[in-house]
Write an enzyme that holds these catalytic residues in place. Sequence first.
Site, PDB file in Angstrom:
ATOM      1  N   HIS A 244       0.821  -1.222   0.000  1.00  0.00           N
ATOM      2  CA  HIS A 244       0.000   0.000   0.000  1.00  0.00           C
ATOM      3  C   HIS A 244       0.848   1.263   0.000  1.00  0.00           C
ATOM      4  O   HIS A 244       0.370   2.339  -0.358  1.00  0.00           O
ATOM      5  CB  HIS A 244      -0.981   0.000   1.183  1.00  0.00           C
TER       6      HIS A 244
ATOM      7  N   HIS B 136       8.123  -1.671   2.458  1.00  0.00           N
ATOM      8  CA  HIS B 136       7.825  -0.239   2.353  1.00  0.00           C
ATOM      9  C   HIS B 136       9.083   0.597   2.090  1.00  0.00           C
ATOM     10  O   HIS B 136       9.123   1.415   1.162  1.00  0.00           O
ATOM     11  CB  HIS B 136       7.177   0.269   3.644  1.00  0.00           C
TER      12      HIS B 136
END
Length: 460
Positions: free
Chosen positions: A168, A230
């Site tokens: 995400h 990430h």
Amino acid sequence: MPEVSDALVLFGATGDLAHKKLFPSLYKMFRRGNLKVPVVGVALSGWTLEQLVERAHDSVEKIGGGVDDEAFKGFAALLRYVDGDYRDAKTFETLRQQIDGAAHPLFYLAIPPSMFETVTQGLDAAACVQGARVVVEKPFGRDLKSAQELNADLAKVFPESNIFRIDHYLGKETTQNLIFFRFANSFLEPIWNRDLVASVQITMAEEFGVQGRGKFYEEAGAIRDVVQNHLMQVVAYLAMEPPAAGAPDAFRDARSNVLNAIRPLHPDDLVRGQFKGYRSEPGVAPDSRVETYAAVRLFIDSWRWGGVPFYIRSGKCLPLTATEVMVHFKRPPQSVFGTLYMPQGDNYVRFRLSPDIVTAVGALAKRPGSSDTDRVELQVARNPQPEAMDAYELLLWMAMQGESSLFAREDGVEAAWRIVEPILGARTPLYEYEPGAWGPEEAGHIVANGGWHNPVASNQ
């Protein structure tokens, strides 16, 4: 142009991820007019469709920012539900009936990776995969070997072009702003290289602890939880070459090229920490050796970045919650101002990725009437707009369009695991730090030229 998905199937529809992220995002998609196809939930919970609708309503109301009853009625009309065991062929036969007529369904696997093969094989056996796409969640494996096995399992059923691995962070507006700033402005490119950049720092700080997820964190730790995915994606965006304009997979090619150029990390490049009190958390072993803080130093063996250190750190129970990038430039090669003090590192570009959006350029200016200098910062601050798509909404919409640029690709995932493979596990020292500190003092030993840059609160 890829065909748009004409059905969406959520495996794990009664789980935590669906409640916290997926249903609020799907509801927003519906309200924008971007969701008009059946949404089929699949789980083994003994639920009915009515219970799934209630769960979705609770999700949108409590997490999605409120419900418009009339709009929700329209959204609920799209919902379907199949209750069944993923190991039972009848579950997939029922699912096929629910999506009958869909030529390009999108299957979202909000389930543990251990079930990926079971579900994809069940879909294949039920003749549900022709023309279909699949979305899989992180963590995508626990190490390089398990990631390769998962990729092989998916490849038995779906071509790589139809596999969408969600991180995400790639869908965040702030992360996209970073790449836009780099390639939409011509003034940055001539200085964005080893000739003028001294170092790059990335800090992902969280003020909170594990928030009741001690059992999960015992299996993950900071390196697996955020560094491998990430933060490696942020490094790739900072260091990638300009993507080829118009090339179908240009952004993913550029990101993968950077990740493949990063040297595998050595234990000497790592400092691990654990906040005091972590071992008292529910689900945590009393003698746990799992890190809640990790700081690493890495190098990219490319012509652009050869010799430039990249410093990355992430931790729980730090002084504030923020993600920030600091790119320090080298000082001018010669001082022409006599005794005027010229500190190292006061020329920089700073990207604040969360919670607010800031792009700033730091420079030195002479203090009037003095032989000292002042640091001045020119900045553009932008708060996220409430009408903008959040990361999950954007990524769901893109997956349904068959647009893969913001999803991780097989080679990129495996390259990221290859980087961190040598530092996984509890083979290095673990230093305790006090909650509210910037991690253990030992983390400062891997950073040269002034130590770590500590982000400050947005209102300071």
